[in-house]
Design a protein around this motif. Structure first.
Motif, PDB file in Angstrom:
ATOM      1  N   VAL A  77       0.836  -1.204   0.000  1.00 50.98           N
ATOM      2  CA  VAL A  77       0.000   0.000   0.000  1.00 50.98           C
ATOM      3  C   VAL A  77       0.867   1.249   0.000  1.00 50.98           C
ATOM      4  N   ALA A  78       1.958   1.227   0.779  1.00 50.91           N
ATOM      5  CA  ALA A  78       2.858   2.387   0.824  1.00 50.91           C
ATOM      6  C   ALA A  78       3.470   2.659  -0.540  1.00 50.91           C
ATOM      7  N   ALA A  79       3.945   1.595  -1.211  1.00 49.86           N
ATOM      8  CA  ALA A  79       4.583   1.772  -2.513  1.00 49.86           C
ATOM      9  C   ALA A  79       3.599   2.292  -3.553  1.00 49.86           C
ATOM     10  N   VAL A  80       2.381   1.736  -3.561  1.00 54.33           N
ATOM     11  CA  VAL A  80       1.382   2.170  -4.537  1.00 54.33           C
ATOM     12  C   VAL A  80       0.934   3.601  -4.232  1.00 54.33           C
ATOM     13  N   THR A  81       0.760   3.912  -2.956  1.00 51.57           N
ATOM     14  CA  THR A  81       0.386   5.281  -2.584  1.00 51.57           C
ATOM     15  C   THR A  81       1.438   6.268  -3.063  1.00 51.57           C
TER      16      THR A  81
END
Length: 330
Positions: A77-81
């Motif tokens: 989620v952090a990378a996609v965000t």
């Protein structure tokens, strides 16, 4: 936690400089457009549905791959965000434009509206050209048709609108719908930026992309405007003036979502936005937003500060929503 880490990564590193996934999506969408383009709405509906569906589908696959693995899910989620946010790059480009104009001899106290001609700023023949070179990084207007005053106004309007599109919107959709929401929202927004114009080529083909973008941004735009009202005192502005400009002026804007955020920002900063707007595909007469003087470079810096404040507020709100939604659903 993934949303907060992604927002922090955007603040620290801005957009990836190479192999940007959103840029890759844009290239693939561009190839598909060239293959399936037809001057009618049906073709545009199919194009938008296929591109957006692919992005949402990828989000579903990623969600299932990390389900039940908290660390992997948080990092994914952090990378996609990080990849779908664009707030820091947006603010950086606008701040750099303000620096170009200030360095060319503009004091930031406002421009007289007549602007400067192509001879440059304060005797520097390349200053205006350097500023114009940054405009395509901020908006789709014709830089050669803009004087210094026009560039400041264009940048202020772009920062206001894109804070909603590139920061608040993706965070809100990520909070409510996870990875499919992050990727699906960014796909819709990217397609609108590519084909959602009222030009001769895209007036019919881009209709679906533009209407989809209008729909998904109904809530994020109004949340952005509300956060702008709350942040006005931190910028030396008035919440009442922001609300007044929002209620009075937003409805005249051709975009149902750009209107509220630009009007609220104009009121919060005490400047006047809107007016004659030149795009490569034609000229639009936008309504006047706000009551103050035209913005100067110092006002553009205040707009950048507003954008950053809204980014952090939206990240905190998105994290809260992401915690509350599962409880609300039982």
């Amino acid at each position: 936690m993934g949303l907060l880490l992604g927002a922090a990564a955007d603040a620290l590193f801005a957009d990836p400089t190479r192999w940007h996934p959103v840029a890759g999506f844009g290239r693939l969408a561009g190839r598909l457009e060239r293959a399936c383009y037809a001057d009618n709405r049906a073709a545009g509906v199919g194009y938008a549905a296929l591109c957006t569906g692919a992005a949402v589908g990828l989000g579903v696959v990623l969600s299932r791959a990390v389900r039940g693995r908290p660390v992997a899910e948080t990092l994914t989620v952090a990378a996609v965000t990080w990849t779908v946010l664009g707030g820091t790059s947006l603010a950086g480009e606008a701040a750099a434009l303000a620096g170009e104009l200030e360095g060319g001899g503009l004091d930031g106290g406002g421009l007289d509206g007549g602007g400067l001609d192509g001879g440059g700023l304060d005797g520097r023949p390349n200053a205006l050209d350097a500023a114009r070179a940054r405009i395509p990084h901020l908006c789709g207007r014709d830089p050669n048709a803009l004087d210094a005053a026009g560039m400041v106004r264009a940048a202020c309007e772009s920062v206001a609108e894109n804070t909603s599109d590139a920061v608040v919107g993706p965070l809100l959709f990520g909070a409510v719908a996870g990875l499919p929401g992050l990727l699906g929202y960014r796909a819709v927004n990217t397609l609108d930026a590519m084909v959602g114009y009222r030009s001769e080529r895209y007036h019919r083909f881009g209709w679906a992309a533009a209407r989809a973008d209008d729909l998904v941004n109904l809530v994020p735009a109004r949340l952005t405007a509300a956060l702008t009202v709350a942040a006005a005192p931190l910028l030396g502005g008035s919440p009442a003036a922001a609300v007044r400009a929002w209620r009075r002026d937003a409805g005249g804007h051709p975009s149902p979502n750009a209107g509220p955020v630009e009007a609220a920002a104009a009121g919060a900063l005490g400047v006047r936005l809107g007016g004659l707007t030149r795009y490569p595909h034609g000229v639009e007469l936008r309504p006047v937003l706000g009551d103050g003087p035209p913005p100067g470079p110092a006002d553009l810096r205040r707009m950048v500060r507003l954008s950053r404040l809204l980014g952090w507020a939206a990240a905190g709100l998105a994290a809260l929503v992401a915690v509350l939604v599962p409880h609300a659903l039982g």
